[in-house]
Scaffold this active site. Structure first.
Site, mmCIF file in Angstrom:
data_model
loop_
_atom_site.group_PDB
_atom_site.id
_atom_site.type_symbol
_atom_site.label_atom_id
_atom_site.label_comp_id
_atom_site.label_asym_id
_atom_site.label_seq_id
_atom_site.Cartn_x
_atom_site.Cartn_y
_atom_site.Cartn_z
ATOM 1 N N CYS A 2 76.511 -93.586 86.424
ATOM 2 C CA CYS A 2 76.859 -93.517 87.849
ATOM 3 C C CYS A 2 78.185 -94.247 88.109
ATOM 4 O O CYS A 2 78.712 -94.931 87.249
ATOM 5 C CB CYS A 2 75.770 -94.186 88.668
ATOM 6 S SG CYS A 2 74.116 -93.729 88.184
ATOM 7 N N ARG A 27 81.321 -89.368 86.306
ATOM 8 C CA ARG A 27 80.347 -90.328 85.782
ATOM 9 C C ARG A 27 78.932 -90.057 86.286
ATOM 10 O O ARG A 27 77.978 -90.672 85.833
ATOM 11 C CB ARG A 27 80.737 -91.737 86.202
ATOM 12 C CG ARG A 27 81.971 -92.182 85.529
ATOM 13 C CD ARG A 27 82.193 -93.640 85.766
ATOM 14 N NE ARG A 27 82.928 -94.152 84.644
ATOM 15 C CZ ARG A 27 82.433 -94.961 83.729
ATOM 16 N NH1 ARG A 27 81.201 -95.366 83.794
ATOM 17 N NH2 ARG A 27 83.173 -95.377 82.747
ATOM 18 N N TRP A 74 73.861 -90.394 88.912
ATOM 19 C CA TRP A 74 73.295 -89.545 87.858
ATOM 20 C C TRP A 74 71.893 -90.090 87.674
ATOM 21 O O TRP A 74 71.700 -91.175 87.155
ATOM 22 C CB TRP A 74 74.123 -89.692 86.582
ATOM 23 C CG TRP A 74 73.698 -88.809 85.463
ATOM 24 C CD1 TRP A 74 73.962 -87.472 85.306
ATOM 25 C CD2 TRP A 74 72.963 -89.202 84.292
ATOM 26 N NE1 TRP A 74 73.429 -87.023 84.119
ATOM 27 C CE2 TRP A 74 72.818 -88.050 83.491
ATOM 28 C CE3 TRP A 74 72.418 -90.403 83.847
ATOM 29 C CZ2 TRP A 74 72.148 -88.069 82.269
ATOM 30 C CZ3 TRP A 74 71.753 -90.415 82.627
ATOM 31 C CH2 TRP A 74 71.621 -89.262 81.857
ATOM 32 N N GLY A 101 72.745 -98.454 86.038
ATOM 33 C CA GLY A 101 71.927 -99.064 84.988
ATOM 34 C C GLY A 101 70.456 -98.826 85.249
ATOM 35 O O GLY A 101 70.085 -97.946 86.029
ATOM 36 N N GLU A 475 80.223 -80.666 65.752
ATOM 37 C CA GLU A 475 80.956 -80.858 67.004
ATOM 38 C C GLU A 475 81.145 -79.509 67.735
ATOM 39 O O GLU A 475 80.990 -79.431 68.960
ATOM 40 C CB GLU A 475 82.302 -81.527 66.704
ATOM 41 C CG GLU A 475 83.346 -81.504 67.805
ATOM 42 C CD GLU A 475 82.967 -82.318 69.044
ATOM 43 O OE1 GLU A 475 81.903 -82.948 69.052
ATOM 44 O OE2 GLU A 475 83.738 -82.271 70.018
ATOM 45 N N HIS A 498 68.670 -72.905 52.581
ATOM 46 C CA HIS A 498 67.459 -73.737 52.580
ATOM 47 C C HIS A 498 66.666 -73.564 53.871
ATOM 48 O O HIS A 498 65.786 -74.369 54.165
ATOM 49 C CB HIS A 498 67.833 -75.209 52.379
ATOM 50 C CG HIS A 498 68.491 -75.463 51.060
ATOM 51 N ND1 HIS A 498 67.813 -75.352 49.865
ATOM 52 C CD2 HIS A 498 69.776 -75.768 50.745
ATOM 53 C CE1 HIS A 498 68.661 -75.597 48.872
ATOM 54 N NE2 HIS A 498 69.858 -75.836 49.388
ATOM 55 N N LYS A 597 79.334 -88.755 81.983
ATOM 56 C CA LYS A 597 80.394 -89.094 81.028
ATOM 57 C C LYS A 597 80.022 -90.230 80.095
ATOM 58 O O LYS A 597 80.117 -90.103 78.892
ATOM 59 C CB LYS A 597 81.677 -89.422 81.801
ATOM 60 C CG LYS A 597 82.869 -89.774 80.916
ATOM 61 C CD LYS A 597 83.335 -88.590 80.110
ATOM 62 C CE LYS A 597 84.512 -88.887 79.210
ATOM 63 N NZ LYS A 597 84.651 -87.857 78.172
HETATM 64 C C1 F6R Z 1 80.046 -84.903 73.918
HETATM 65 C C2 F6R Z 1 80.278 -86.259 74.371
HETATM 66 C C3 F6R Z 1 79.272 -87.284 74.034
HETATM 67 C C4 F6R Z 1 79.933 -88.649 73.755
HETATM 68 C C5 F6R Z 1 78.853 -89.711 73.538
HETATM 69 C C6 F6R Z 1 79.451 -91.059 73.192
HETATM 70 O O1 F6R Z 1 81.073 -84.042 74.299
HETATM 71 O O2 F6R Z 1 81.240 -86.541 75.046
HETATM 72 O O3 F6R Z 1 78.488 -86.889 72.948
HETATM 73 O O4 F6R Z 1 80.757 -88.531 72.633
HETATM 74 O O5 F6R Z 1 78.075 -89.827 74.695
HETATM 75 O O6 F6R Z 1 80.283 -91.523 74.206
HETATM 76 P P1 F6R Z 1 81.319 -92.685 73.948
HETATM 77 O O7 F6R Z 1 82.353 -92.162 73.000
HETATM 78 O O8 F6R Z 1 81.876 -93.035 75.284
HETATM 79 O O9 F6R Z 1 80.551 -93.809 73.324
#
Ligand code: F6R
Length: 602
Positions: A2, A27, A74, A101, A475, A498, A597
């Site tokens: 958030c 966020r 969020w 949090g 990825e 497999h 995010k």
């Molecule tokens: C996927 C993505 C997430 C972040 C993960 C870690 O596109 O963005 O998988 O990579 O939440 O976030 P950070 O790098 O901020 O620790």
């Protein structure tokens, strides 16, 4: 997760809160709300489900008042409803509070408060904080907050105001980011610099367990703290003419790699300069094992880092998922260094291990994008990726910055050990070329768009790669599922036979990452296994490989580089592929459903 903003100054608070929340919406974006004390010191509260960026009614809202707090949510505890949106308040509507949090012991606290007669209006954990402050309020908001923090288990970034002290905002944090912005005749508090950067770049980072008090004439925190300057501009956090932040950030890939390596390569000596590691240089000389800890996309960068560190630095390395690392009992001795990799530097699962390892005197390093983040502050030393703000929820450009940084770390540690001058020079000079090579791929974005449109109606995808490109397959799949909501799996191509091969038919395409490297022939065996079963194949291949066109249905070419550096190139078409499929399916690419995010809660 958030976002929090608070404003106290001479300007009208409402537009500042709204624009700050809009900037922070990446966020958390299922609901939003704010509280402003109007000129009669009465609270004006507005809470709503939905995205603040899409809310039209806000232009009709007016309130005269220069003190306020806001939040974009969020949801974690409690459904997405107007009542559960922040700010929350106490029984008498004196105290207004926003929170990021999780309060882990909120149920037992709530029961106690209800037994004392408190009336709750939401299902959230946050609301208990308001009632606890109400219980403990004795004329000073900060004193009440300090008292209740002792009873709370969990994580928090908090900002609160009281009708009884309308010229004051109090803030605190524990494992959740929070900064103070110090402007001309105004003070701000926020969980994210992007919320306040148009007002001031002078910030102070709150530490865990600190309580900050903002008043018109002054602010104070328990400790004297240095002010730092945010080194990116408001424009960096804008779309700069692109339709989406994600596209803008993919297009910024070359400059992201350039920023990561700028001033750090020493071509003549075949090594790199990493100032952030100077203080631990001698300790690093002695380590014989590295454990990389990260989540999601950063976790895939770490897997690439493991391969690089083993092959080029000759150090036994492992890449661990943060959420697993924190709860298993890893055997780690003093000859090990733990490297935490995170864009935000605030990911709860990644951060969890740091304190524990430090207690055992294990060397902790951070590879982080956000200056002053918890990870950057809590690790013994580290390297910033210097990628600038990343706003789209899906991480793209920072992934490139992380791989470039891990490549430099491999050279740094390798040259301390057995890496030859010739090899050091080779990697360093090739690393300097990668930004230019990345640009060439982006010039083909229209071709990638056309291919994405061809594949958009498939419902399932399988991504395969080997060695350095195995994490790239993971990825590619993550990015596609995350922003298009299509089903995608990634895996090592050698694993096909497999099990996963059973899925393949004419409706199940495979995206094969097969540059011309040491495992190319093996990759092609996997591709042929798919083709024999009529599976459509899109290949990412190296320029000049014309023969592959005879085997697969579609090809996207990338330039040739050193095998270890290829992931920085091979991932770009996959990021664009995911982006264009999501656009074709009309998805909200910058803010995919159910995600936020930075994941600052468990
Ligand atoms: C996927 C993505 C997430 C972040 C993960 C870690 O596109 O963005 O998988 O990579 O939440 O976030 P950070 O790098 O901020 O620790």
């Amino acid at each position: 997760m958030c976002g929090i903003i608070g404003y106290l100054g001479k300007k009208q608070a409402l537009p500042i809160l709204i624009s700050g929340l809009r900037r922070m919406e990446y966020r958390g974006y299922d609901s939003y709300g704010f509280c402003v004390f109007n000129k009669d010191k009465e609270p004006f509260i507005h809470k709503k489900i939905g995205k603040i960026s899409r809310s039209e009614e806000l232009s009709n809202l007016t309130v005269e008042g220069t003190t306020g707090i806001g939040h974009t949510r969020w949801s974690t505890t409690g459904a997405v409803t107007n009542e559960n949106a922040h700010p929350h308040f106490d029984c008498d509507k004196n105290i207004f509070l926003v929170h990021n949090g999780i309060i882990e012991n909120y149920k037992e606290l709530k029961e106690k408060l209800i037994s004392k007669g408190h009336k709750f209006t939401s299902e959230t954990d946050t609301e208990v904080l308001c009632h606890l402050v109400e219980e403990n309020y004795n004329g000073s908001l900060e004193e009440a907050l300090r008292k209740i923090l002792k009873d709370i288990r969990g994580t928090y970034g908090i900002a609160l105001m009281s009708k009884k002290e309308p010229q004051k905002i109090v803030a605190a944090r524990l494992s959740s980011p929070m900064i103070l912005g110090v402007g001309q005749n105004e003070l701000l508090v926020a969980s994210d610099p992007s919320a306040i950067i148009t007002h001031t770049r002078q910030v102070i980072t709150l530490d865990d367990n600190e309580v900050a008090v903002l008043k018109p004439e002054d602010f104070f925190i328990l400790k004297e703290k240095p002010m730092v300057s945010i080194d990116w501009t408001p424009e960096d956090a804008q779309k700069k003419g692109y339709e989406h932040f994600m596209l803008k950030e993919i297009m910024e890939g070359p400059e992201t790699i350039e920023n990561a390596i700028r001033g750090r390569l020493i071509p003549d000596e075949g090594t790199v300069r990493l100032g952030g590691l100077d203080s631990v240089r001698n300790r690093l000389n002695k380590i014989n094992r590295i454990v990389l800890v990260a989540c999601g996309t950063a976790g895939y960068a770490s897997k690439i880092g493991k391969y690089m560190l083993e092959e080029y630095a000759g150090i036994l390395s492992e890449a661990e998922i943060g959420s697993e690392f924190r709860y298993r009992k890893p055997i780690i001795d003093k000859n090990t260094a733990a490297v935490f990799v995170s864009q935000s530097g605030e990911t709860a699962d990644t951060l969890a291990g740091i304190g524990e390892l430090k207690k055992k005197d294990i060397l902790t390093l951070g590879i982080t994008n956000v200056v002053g983040s918890t990870q950057a502050r809590e690790t013994d030393a580290g390297i910033y990726t210097r990628s600038g703000p990343e706003i789209a929820v899906a991480s793209t450009k920072v992934f490139l910055g992380q791989i470039a940084t891990l490549a430099m770390l491999s050279v740094y540690l390798g040259r301390q050990r057995n890496m030859s001058l010739v090899m050091g020079k080779r990697i360093v000079s090739e690393l300097a070329r990668v930004p230019e090579l990345a640009k060439q791929i982006l010039e083909n974005k229209e071709q990638i768009k056309a291919i994405a449109e061809k594949y958009k109606d498939f419902k399932n995808f399988w991504f395969i790669g080997r060695k350095y490109n195995f994490p790239i397959a993971l990825e590619g799949a993550l990015k596609l599922k995350e922003i298009s909501y299509l089903h995608a799996e990634g895996g090592a191509s050698g694993e096909l036979k497999h099990g996963p091969l059973a899925l393949v038919d004419e409706n199940f395409p495979t995206i094969a990452v097969c540059p011309s490297d040491s495992v190319y022939d093996k990759m092609i065996l996997g591709v042929e296994e798919v083709k024999v079963r009529k599976g459509p194949v899109l290949a990412i291949a190296t320029e000049g490989n014309e023969r592959i066109k005879e085997i697969v249905d579609d090809v996207i070419y990338i330039p040739k580089t050193l095998e270890m550096l290829t992931p920085m190139l091979s991932v770009i078409p996959l990021h664009l592929f995911a982006y264009y499929i999501a656009i074709a399916l009309d998805r909200d690419v910058d803010k995919p459903r159910n995600l936020a995010k930075s994941v600052t809660v468990e």
